[in-house]
Design an enzyme around this catalytic site. Structure first.
Site, PDB file in Angstrom:
ATOM      1  N   ASN A 148      -5.865  12.685  10.378  1.00 44.69           N
ATOM      2  CA  ASN A 148      -5.507  13.141  11.714  1.00 44.69           C
ATOM      3  C   ASN A 148      -6.662  13.978  12.224  1.00 44.69           C
ATOM      4  O   ASN A 148      -6.992  15.024  11.658  1.00 44.69           O
ATOM      5  CB  ASN A 148      -4.199  13.936  11.679  1.00 44.69           C
ATOM      6  CG  ASN A 148      -3.030  13.045  11.313  1.00 44.69           C
ATOM      7  OD1 ASN A 148      -2.837  11.996  11.899  1.00 44.69           O
ATOM      8  ND2 ASN A 148      -2.258  13.448  10.319  1.00 44.69           N
ATOM      9  N   ARG A 202      -2.092  11.340   3.594  1.00 37.94           N
ATOM     10  CA  ARG A 202      -2.815  12.033   4.668  1.00 37.94           C
ATOM     11  C   ARG A 202      -3.911  12.883   4.042  1.00 37.94           C
ATOM     12  O   ARG A 202      -3.676  13.531   3.022  1.00 37.94           O
ATOM     13  CB  ARG A 202      -1.853  12.910   5.464  1.00 37.94           C
ATOM     14  CG  ARG A 202      -0.917  12.122   6.327  1.00 37.94           C
ATOM     15  CD  ARG A 202       0.042  13.033   7.108  1.00 37.94           C
ATOM     16  NE  ARG A 202       0.948  12.228   7.882  1.00 37.94           N
ATOM     17  CZ  ARG A 202       2.093  11.729   7.435  1.00 37.94           C
ATOM     18  NH1 ARG A 202       2.475  11.997   6.202  1.00 37.94           N
ATOM     19  NH2 ARG A 202       2.859  10.990   8.208  1.00 37.94           N
ATOM     20  N   HIS A 223       2.737  11.112  -7.617  1.00 38.66           N
ATOM     21  CA  HIS A 223       1.349  10.769  -7.880  1.00 38.66           C
ATOM     22  C   HIS A 223       1.124   9.286  -7.663  1.00 38.66           C
ATOM     23  O   HIS A 223       2.067   8.520  -7.537  1.00 38.66           O
ATOM     24  CB  HIS A 223       0.964  11.137  -9.316  1.00 38.66           C
ATOM     25  CG  HIS A 223       1.756  10.390 -10.353  1.00 38.66           C
ATOM     26  ND1 HIS A 223       2.969  10.846 -10.845  1.00 38.66           N
ATOM     27  CD2 HIS A 223       1.535   9.203 -10.983  1.00 38.66           C
ATOM     28  CE1 HIS A 223       3.433   9.983 -11.727  1.00 38.66           C
ATOM     29  NE2 HIS A 223       2.581   8.972 -11.836  1.00 38.66           N
ATOM     30  N   MET A 254       2.132  14.364 -24.025  1.00 39.26           N
ATOM     31  CA  MET A 254       1.696  13.001 -23.710  1.00 39.26           C
ATOM     32  C   MET A 254       0.171  12.949 -23.787  1.00 39.26           C
ATOM     33  O   MET A 254      -0.529  13.228 -22.822  1.00 39.26           O
ATOM     34  CB  MET A 254       2.209  12.569 -22.342  1.00 39.26           C
ATOM     35  CG  MET A 254       3.723  12.447 -22.312  1.00 39.26           C
ATOM     36  SD  MET A 254       4.320  11.695 -20.809  1.00 39.26           S
ATOM     37  CE  MET A 254       3.913   9.988 -21.118  1.00 39.26           C
ATOM     38  N   GLU A 259      -4.036   3.632   1.464  1.00 32.89           N
ATOM     39  CA  GLU A 259      -4.363   3.927   2.866  1.00 32.89           C
ATOM     40  C   GLU A 259      -4.498   5.434   3.006  1.00 32.89           C
ATOM     41  O   GLU A 259      -3.566   6.180   2.713  1.00 32.89           O
ATOM     42  CB  GLU A 259      -3.242   3.424   3.781  1.00 32.89           C
ATOM     43  CG  GLU A 259      -3.428   3.802   5.235  1.00 32.89           C
ATOM     44  CD  GLU A 259      -2.206   3.472   6.091  1.00 32.89           C
ATOM     45  OE1 GLU A 259      -2.133   4.014   7.213  1.00 32.89           O
ATOM     46  OE2 GLU A 259      -1.337   2.692   5.652  1.00 32.89           O
ATOM     47  N   HIS A 313       0.801  -1.217   0.000  1.00 33.98           N
ATOM     48  CA  HIS A 313       0.000   0.000   0.000  1.00 33.98           C
ATOM     49  C   HIS A 313       0.838   1.274   0.000  1.00 33.98           C
ATOM     50  O   HIS A 313       2.016   1.263   0.287  1.00 33.98           O
ATOM     51  CB  HIS A 313      -0.990   0.017   1.171  1.00 33.98           C
ATOM     52  CG  HIS A 313      -0.375   0.178   2.524  1.00 33.98           C
ATOM     53  ND1 HIS A 313      -0.004  -0.880   3.308  1.00 33.98           N
ATOM     54  CD2 HIS A 313      -0.095   1.284   3.243  1.00 33.98           C
ATOM     55  CE1 HIS A 313       0.491  -0.445   4.453  1.00 33.98           C
ATOM     56  NE2 HIS A 313       0.453   0.876   4.437  1.00 33.98           N
ATOM     57  N   GLU A 343      -2.697   9.953 -11.762  1.00 42.93           N
ATOM     58  CA  GLU A 343      -2.497   9.754 -13.188  1.00 42.93           C
ATOM     59  C   GLU A 343      -3.511   8.741 -13.690  1.00 42.93           C
ATOM     60  O   GLU A 343      -3.736   7.704 -13.058  1.00 42.93           O
ATOM     61  CB  GLU A 343      -1.081   9.248 -13.462  1.00 42.93           C
ATOM     62  CG  GLU A 343      -0.763   9.111 -14.933  1.00 42.93           C
ATOM     63  CD  GLU A 343       0.677   8.707 -15.189  1.00 42.93           C
ATOM     64  OE1 GLU A 343       1.084   8.769 -16.362  1.00 42.93           O
ATOM     65  OE2 GLU A 343       1.394   8.333 -14.238  1.00 42.93           O
TER      66      GLU A 343
END
Length: 160
Positions: free
Chosen positions: A81, A18, A106, A137, A77, A14, A152
């Site tokens: 806080n 935050r 990213h 791109m 994850e 993972h 992305e």
């Protein structure tokens, strides 16, 4: 270099981000990006939310989702806080794409058709950092989550 016997069972499990407001982030990741909430782990000063994609032939039970969070790859994850969502002085987290704090770039989500996914994101009023028509791109896009983290959007086959 081939993997050794000692690392043969290692998996990338993972990435943690935050987040300021878990309600906004969970809505984004589950409703906009279609992830499943695998589990929620509350602690006294923070709460962890584990999300991922299930590619099972059936809906997993809550217990199966919870028990799979460390056995699968590609889990996100989110860490909240407590108090940041209502603190008027909280300036947010660094996305890693601007100074100070440049480093993290990213996460990426694979889709079957980038243009169709982006049309859906447009309808859902998702903020874009880069549309497929921007820059050189042309086969990728970048959207922003509620905290400004870059995501992305790539096709399942991309020639770089």
């Amino acid at each position: 270099m081939p993997r050794t016997a000692e690392t043969a069972a290692f998996k990338f499990n993972h990435t943690m981000l935050r987040v300021k407001d878990p309600k906004a982030s969970l809505q984004f990741y589950t409703e906009v990006l279609g992830m499943d909430l695998l589990s929620t782990q509350p602690f006294s000063s923070f709460t962890l939310y584990f999300l991922g994609y299930s590619h099972e032939d059936r809906e997993l039970t809550a217990e199966e989702k919870h028990n799979s969070r460390f056995a699968r790859e590609g889990v996100l994850e989110l860490t909240h806080n407590h108090g940041t969502e209502s603190d008027p002085n909280f300036a947010g987290y660094a996305s890693g794409n601007a100074d100070p704090g440049k480093g993290f770039g990213h996460i990426a989500i694979t889709v079957h058709n980038v243009d169709e996914a982006c049309a859906r994101f447009e309808k859902l009023n998702v903020n874009f950092k880069k549309r497929p028509t921007d820059g050189s791109m042309r086969d990728i896009a970048f959207i922003l989550d509620p905290d400004g983290y870059w995501i992305e959007i790539v096709p399942s086959k991309l020639n770089l």
